[in-house]
Structure formats: C-alpha cells, structure tokens
Design a protein around this motif. Structure first.
Motif, PDB file in Angstrom:
ATOM      1  N   THR A  64       0.810  -1.225   0.000  1.00  0.00           N
ATOM      2  CA  THR A  64       0.000   0.000   0.000  1.00  0.00           C
ATOM      3  C   THR A  64       0.836   1.262   0.000  1.00  0.00           C
ATOM      4  N   ARG A  65       2.164   1.091   0.172  1.00  0.00           N
ATOM      5  CA  ARG A  65       3.087   2.219   0.289  1.00  0.00           C
ATOM      6  C   ARG A  65       2.715   3.113   1.491  1.00  0.00           C
ATOM      7  N   ARG A  66       2.041   2.527   2.461  1.00  0.00           N
ATOM      8  CA  ARG A  66       1.669   3.254   3.681  1.00  0.00           C
ATOM      9  C   ARG A  66       2.796   3.106   4.698  1.00  0.00           C
ATOM     10  N   VAL A  67       3.233   4.245   5.250  1.00  0.00           N
ATOM     11  CA  VAL A  67       4.284   4.260   6.261  1.00  0.00           C
ATOM     12  C   VAL A  67       3.680   4.782   7.572  1.00  0.00           C
ATOM     13  N   TRP A  68       3.771   3.954   8.601  1.00  0.00           N
ATOM     14  CA  TRP A  68       3.250   4.333   9.917  1.00  0.00           C
ATOM     15  C   TRP A  68       4.365   4.963  10.755  1.00  0.00           C
ATOM     16  N   PHE A  69       4.007   6.030  11.445  1.00  0.00           N
ATOM     17  CA  PHE A  69       4.942   6.724  12.336  1.00  0.00           C
ATOM     18  C   PHE A  69       4.339   6.743  13.734  1.00  0.00           C
ATOM     19  N   ASP A  70       5.136   6.350  14.715  1.00  0.00           N
ATOM     20  CA  ASP A  70       4.678   6.275  16.102  1.00  0.00           C
ATOM     21  C   ASP A  70       5.675   7.015  16.991  1.00  0.00           C
ATOM     22  N   ALA A  71       5.237   8.145  17.546  1.00  0.00           N
ATOM     23  CA  ALA A  71       6.127   8.988  18.359  1.00  0.00           C
ATOM     24  C   ALA A  71       5.866   8.823  19.849  1.00  0.00           C
ATOM     25  N   SER A  72       5.195   7.738  20.226  1.00  0.00           N
ATOM     26  CA  SER A  72       4.834   7.574  21.634  1.00  0.00           C
ATOM     27  C   SER A  72       6.040   7.379  22.541  1.00  0.00           C
ATOM     28  N   THR A  73       7.202   7.091  21.954  1.00  0.00           N
ATOM     29  CA  THR A  73       8.409   6.934  22.773  1.00  0.00           C
ATOM     30  C   THR A  73       9.111   8.259  23.054  1.00  0.00           C
ATOM     31  N   SER A  74       8.576   9.366  22.519  1.00  0.00           N
ATOM     32  CA  SER A  74       9.142  10.687  22.844  1.00  0.00           C
ATOM     33  C   SER A  74       8.947  10.965  24.326  1.00  0.00           C
ATOM     34  N   THR A  75       9.878  11.650  24.905  1.00  0.00           N
ATOM     35  CA  THR A  75       9.818  11.905  26.346  1.00  0.00           C
ATOM     36  C   THR A  75      10.045  13.372  26.648  1.00  0.00           C
ATOM     37  N   ASP A  76       9.578  13.787  27.814  1.00  0.00           N
ATOM     38  CA  ASP A  76       9.799  15.147  28.281  1.00  0.00           C
ATOM     39  C   ASP A  76      10.276  15.091  29.723  1.00  0.00           C
ATOM     40  N   PRO A  77      11.456  15.648  30.031  1.00  0.00           N
ATOM     41  CA  PRO A  77      12.001  15.555  31.399  1.00  0.00           C
ATOM     42  C   PRO A  77      11.173  16.297  32.431  1.00  0.00           C
ATOM     43  N   ASP A  78      10.343  17.265  31.976  1.00  0.00           N
ATOM     44  CA  ASP A  78       9.484  18.000  32.906  1.00  0.00           C
ATOM     45  C   ASP A  78       8.104  17.357  33.033  1.00  0.00           C
ATOM     46  N   PHE A  79       7.893  16.244  32.294  1.00  0.00           N
ATOM     47  CA  PHE A  79       6.620  15.529  32.318  1.00  0.00           C
ATOM     48  C   PHE A  79       5.467  16.396  31.822  1.00  0.00           C
ATOM     49  N   ASP A  80       5.777  17.336  30.927  1.00  0.00           N
ATOM     50  CA  ASP A  80       4.725  18.120  30.291  1.00  0.00           C
ATOM     51  C   ASP A  80       4.037  17.276  29.222  1.00  0.00           C
ATOM     52  N   ASN A  81       2.789  17.615  28.905  1.00  0.00           N
ATOM     53  CA  ASN A  81       2.108  16.982  27.791  1.00  0.00           C
ATOM     54  C   ASN A  81       2.697  17.514  26.489  1.00  0.00           C
ATOM     55  N   LEU A  82       2.806  16.648  25.496  1.00  0.00           N
ATOM     56  CA  LEU A  82       3.421  17.025  24.231  1.00  0.00           C
ATOM     57  C   LEU A  82       2.412  16.949  23.099  1.00  0.00           C
ATOM     58  N   ASP A  83       2.524  17.878  22.154  1.00  0.00           N
ATOM     59  CA  ASP A  83       1.815  17.804  20.888  1.00  0.00           C
ATOM     60  C   ASP A  83       2.837  17.444  19.819  1.00  0.00           C
ATOM     61  N   TYR A  84       2.372  16.921  18.695  1.00  0.00           N
ATOM     62  CA  TYR A  84       3.296  16.446  17.658  1.00  0.00           C
ATOM     63  C   TYR A  84       2.913  17.009  16.300  1.00  0.00           C
ATOM     64  N   GLU A  85       3.939  17.384  15.543  1.00  0.00           N
ATOM     65  CA  GLU A  85       3.764  17.806  14.166  1.00  0.00           C
ATOM     66  C   GLU A  85       4.750  17.051  13.294  1.00  0.00           C
ATOM     67  N   TRP A  86       4.321  16.713  12.079  1.00  0.00           N
ATOM     68  CA  TRP A  86       5.160  15.937  11.173  1.00  0.00           C
ATOM     69  C   TRP A  86       5.298  16.652   9.840  1.00  0.00           C
ATOM     70  N   ASP A  87       6.508  16.609   9.301  1.00  0.00           N
ATOM     71  CA  ASP A  87       6.775  17.059   7.940  1.00  0.00           C
ATOM     72  C   ASP A  87       7.321  15.842   7.203  1.00  0.00           C
ATOM     73  N   PHE A  88       6.544  15.298   6.258  1.00  0.00           N
ATOM     74  CA  PHE A  88       6.920  14.059   5.603  1.00  0.00           C
ATOM     75  C   PHE A  88       7.903  14.243   4.448  1.00  0.00           C
ATOM     76  N   GLY A  89       8.274  15.469   4.158  1.00  0.00           N
ATOM     77  CA  GLY A  89       9.330  15.700   3.189  1.00  0.00           C
ATOM     78  C   GLY A  89       8.871  15.720   1.745  1.00  0.00           C
ATOM     79  N   ASP A  90       7.634  15.301   1.479  1.00  0.00           N
ATOM     80  CA  ASP A  90       7.139  15.318   0.107  1.00  0.00           C
ATOM     81  C   ASP A  90       6.013  16.332  -0.051  1.00  0.00           C
TER      82      ASP A  90
END
Length: 577
Positions: free
Chosen positions: A393-419
């Motif tokens: 399907t040429r589908r690429v899954w991205f999972d950023a759940s392993t990102s961490t924050d030392p202050d334990f703040d909640n994080l939002d995520y943005e992606w630039d897929f390059g195309d």
C-alpha cells in the motif's frame, strides 16, 4: 480565565487573574487561607475570586463616598479567618448632613466554604473627612490577630507644588506632625479600636485618644507592610520631588509636610511651624515622577524565586508601572537600593503575597491580579519515533509515543513528511507517491544522485528492524540555543553507516520500497523525509494562541527535532532583570 504572560527571563512568568472588578477601580487584594482572594473596588464592590482563577463573584456592595480619590480602599483578612470568618475594610462614607468620614469596619463572611456575603458590620475606627484626598490608604492585621495597623493620609487639599507659597498651602497637612491628630499617621489599635497598651504615646486614662492610637507620625500618603520577620515597612508618596521607603519605629516622626525625603517642601518650608523642624531621613528615597507613587515593601520569604530575589522587599511604582526590589540589614541600613525587576506591569494599586509566597500585584488599569512566578528552567523534550512500512500500500506508519519530556509536560506532535505532506498526532500514517522514489536522490544535494558510498547526514545503527531517532536543537524565545543532545547512531566501528544495504533492500520492492514490513535502518525514514517535531507542552499559551519556537539551524530530513513553547514577552514591556 487566567491569562499567562511570560517575561523576558525564561523562567519568570506573570500570570494575570481577572478579578471581575471594573477596569480602573481595583484598590486592594487579600488572600484567604484556601488560596482564593478577596478584592475591593473603589465604588464599594467586594468580590471573591477562586484559587483556580475561575469566575469571580460579588459578595457585597458596601455604601461608600467616592468624591475625589476616596471610596473603598483596603481589605484585610483575620489570621483566624478559617474559624472566625472575620475580615476588615477601610472606606470613606457619607454620614448624613453633608458630612463624610473614614471608617474601618469589622465584618463576618457568610457561607461555610466560599464567602457568599458580608454581614454584621462593626465600626472599629472613624475619622472625620477634611478633603477628598488621601484618607485611610491601607490596612493590615497583626499576625496575632489582636491588633490592626491603619495607614492614614494627611487628608489635605491638593495644590501644584510649582505654585505653592506659604499663603496658599493647606495647613491642615501640619496635623500630620501632631501625635494627637489622626491624619498623616500609622495607627495601631486593637480590634475594638482603642490604642494598644505598648504604643509609644499610650495613655491608660485615655486609651481611645488619637495619641494613644498613634505609632508613627509625619506622613503624607502612606502604605504599610508587616514584615513577617518582625517590623513594619512604610512607603510614603511625596508631593514635589521624592517618594520614601521607611522602617517604622515607634514614636518616630518623619516630618511631612515640612520635609519630603531629604529635602524641604515648597511653601511649607517658609511656614513658622516648620522653621525649627529637623528632618528624619528615610531609609531610602526615589525621584517622584508624574502620577508616581511607591507602595508595597512586601518581603519575599519563598524558595521558588532565584537566589538573588530571596529575602528582599518588593515595591511597585504605580505611575511608572514598575516592580522593584530592595534590601536592608537588621540594623536598618540599606544594602541594595531599589532596582527595577519588571516594567510595564500596569498601574499597581497594591502588592500582596500569595499563600505560596509569590508576589502579586493588583493592577488597577486592568483590574487583574498579576502574579510573579518562577519555574524551574524548561527542559527540552526528546523526540523519538518508530516507523513501519506496508510495501503493497506504500503506507508508512509513524509512532512517536516513545518521545519523552524531562518535565513531564504533555506534548503535541507535528510531522513534515518531506514530500509536501504534513500531519499531527503521536501515531499516524502517510502514503508516499512512487514518483518520490525515482532517482534516489539525496534530499540535501540538489541534482546529485545518491551513491552507495554517500554518508547519511544523521547517524544511525546498521540493520536495525525499527527506527528510533533522538536529538534536538531548539532556541528559546530570546534566541539562546539550548544544549544539543543526540542519540548514538554510530555503528560498532564508530563510523557513519553507509546506505548501501538499505539502498539495495529498497530497490528490490515495488517502486523501490522494501519488501519487508519494517525498515532495516534510518535510511528509508530519512529518504522519505519524515521529520518529527515534538511540540508545545500543553497549556503554554499567550492570549489564547500557541507560540511555537522554530529551530533556527538547518535541519536535514529524517533528523528529529523538538519544539518547545516560546518564551513570550517579546513585544511585551514586561522585563525581568
């Protein structure tokens, strides 16, 4: 709703809490034991604001006289409020027949939790009014709960100092020099309004005389603060040229109206009554500007502020809109002269201490409580993501759940897929066009095909079945680069891996995609241009809009980067030294 305004130093924040008072009318604030606040408006409004900063409620509208600068001017909470529900107010009111008076009153707060009203007024002090200026300016309750401290202005008529002569000045101001008169004083009385027995002029045969109530004389427009270590700091706003900061000593006379700061006053200096009056020098003085006036002297005893601001007194200038600090030693000698900490803080009407020790400025111009807080330095989060490919399907899954924050703040995520594609969220997929694979060109080298010996611009492990990238390089709102951290992407020999194996793997599949369900290393993720931007811990807003910090350094595709909230305050005249 609270509105948060960051200041130029990365960890200093002014948090604005609306009080519900009409803009321009806020006069004072006092905190209840649960962290909620009571505020006063000049027109007689008493409002309760919850600790959360939610919707405020008017709990009383007290009858007041509002001629000139008069009205409801001060409020204080009894130390035993949790059980007694006692508060005190100071105001001007009409007493009938065209007469007016300044009154200190004792009240009981209705309700069992949040106050819902004021009842049972009991007058404690009452002073006749001479003019519509400078009445009871401030009020404080002794930590013991037994005594009240009352700052009373000189109540003289105003006149421009530039045109003042001995024949035109209001001689009513001379009463400030006389301990037997109530105006121009710091009074100390018990909760029934009589003088305290160890006051300097106390007369046991006349405990309710003004002389028995007087603690400090010779003031024009005073505010007072009880230092929790003991002692009283008094600021006094001058008339012609100087404002003062003083330590109140029992029985002392600070010599207004004959003197102001260390200089003699226009008009009054030529009166016979001032001829033999020698000055009592203030602790320190500041130049008086148009509409300026010092207030506060609040001592900071907390631990969250930087070391340089601990055990210091905070004063505000209501005309200049500044917050300053000063310090003096146990002998009453100045150690540090007033130095501005922040500017553009509005029109301060009062300074208070929040239950946690933070300094709070009541801003009359916005009728908001501006709380100065210092937080630990904001540490940048680490961006990390896993990638999984579906070749058919040429589908690429991205999972950023392993990102961490030392202050334990909640994080939002943005992606630039390059195309040209982009996305948000911690887990998502993107479908790449086959045309993106043709030519196998290095994304950072225009027109140059990728060869087997080309090096990746980021380091990565060989033949790893999933991709996880770490590292960041961000800038604060003031432009200072944070330390750069990178995960170890080197191979066992310490050299950058080549893309040869992954290149062959990709080209075996349809359109160059790998036949396996996962990427072998970073190469494919890098080539597809997946770029993780872990952004903005939740809640960091200014005026309801996110302010993102963009990396000022060139970033190759596939490198993970971190966005943190901008340190707002750029464009705001709120500065921290």
């Amino acid at each position: 709703m609270r509105s948060r305004r960051s200041m130029a130093a990365a960890t200093a924040v002014l948090t604005d809490t609306p009080t519900g008072q009409t803009a321009g009318e806020l006069t004072d604030v006092a905190y209840l034991p649960d962290g909620s606040a009571l505020t006063t408006g000049r027109q007689g409004s008493v409002r309760w604001t919850p600790k959360s900063g939610g919707q405020s409620t008017e709990i009383a509208s007290i009858p007041v006289y509002t001629g000139g600068s008069l009205g409801l001017t001060s409020i204080a909470v009894a130390p035993d409020y949790a059980t007694s529900r006692t508060i005190y107010t100071a105001r001007a009111l009409s007493t009938g027949g065209g007469e007016r008076a300044f009154r200190v009153s004792k009240w009981q707060a209705e309700g069992t939790g949040a106050p819902t009203g004021l009842t049972g007024e009991k007058p404690v002090l009452q002073i006749p009014v001479n003019s519509d200026n400078r009445g009871i300016q401030d009020l404080a309750v002794d930590p013991s709960g037994a005594d009240l401290w009352v700052a009373v202005g000189d109540n003289a008529a105003d006149q421009a100092p530039e045109t003042a002569t001995k024949d035109t000045v209001d001689k009513f101001a001379l009463r400030a020099l006389d301990p037997g008169q109530p105006t121009g004083k710091i009074l100390r009385v018990n909760t029934n309004g009589v003088g305290v027995s160890n006051n300097p002029f106390y007369d046991k045969f006349a405990p309710d005389s003004w002389r028995s109530r007087t603690y400090l004389s010779g003031l024009r427009d005073p505010r007072l603060t009880l230092d929790q270590r003991g002692g009283i700091v008094v600021t006094d706003n001058g008339w012609a040229a100087r404002n003062e900061v003083n330590i109140a000593l029992p029985g002392q006379n600070l010599k207004w109206p004959c003197w102001e700061g260390n200089g003699k006053t226009p008009g009054y200096r030529d009166l016979a009554e001032c001829g033999g009056v020698l000055n009592t020098a203030p602790l320190t003085e500041t130049a008086r500007q148009a509409n300026s006036g010092l207030l506060g002297g609040v001592f900071y005893a907390g631990q969250s502020y930087p070391e340089s601001y601990r055990a210091r007194h905070f004063v505000a200038d209501k005309g200049a809109g500044t917050l300053s600090t000063l310090s003096f030693d146990s002998t009453g000698r100045m150690v540090d002269q007033p130095a501005a900490l922040a500017s553009g803080i509005g029109t301060p009407a009062a300074i208070a201490t929040a239950p946690n020790g933070d300094i709070v400025v009541a801003d009359a111009s916005t009728s908001a409580l501006r709380r100065l807080s210092y937080r630990p330095a904001n540490k940048a989060p680490t961006a990390s993501f896993d990638v999984t490919v579906e070749p058919v399907t040429r589908r690429v899954w991205f999972d950023a759940s392993t990102s961490t924050d030392p202050d334990f703040d909640n994080l939002d995520y943005e992606w630039d897929f390059g195309d040209g594609g982009a996305g948000t969220g911690g887990v998502l997929f993107h479908v790449y066009d086959p045309a993106a694979e043709k030519g196998d060109r290095h994304p950072d080298r225009e027109g140059q095909p990728r060869g087997d010996d080309d090096h990746d611009p980021v380091r990565h492990p060989r033949s790893h079945r999933s991709h996880r990238s770490g590292g960041h390089d961000v800038r604060t709102g003031s432009g200072h680069a944070l330390p750069r951290e990178r995960a170890d992407h080197t191979d066992g020999g310490g050299h950058r891996s080549r893309r040869r194996a992954a290149h062959r793997e990709l080209n075996r599949g349809e359109g160059g995609l790998p036949e396996s369900g996962q990427l072998h290393d970073q190469r494919a993720a890098h080539r597809f241009g997946a770029e993780l931007l872990a952004a903005l811990p939740g809640g960091q807003r200014q005026q309801g809009r996110h302010h993102r910090v963009r990396d000022q350094q060139p970033r190759c595709r596939g490198q993970s980067a971190v966005r943190r909230p901008a340190t707002a305050g750029q464009g705001l005249d709120r500065r921290v030294a």
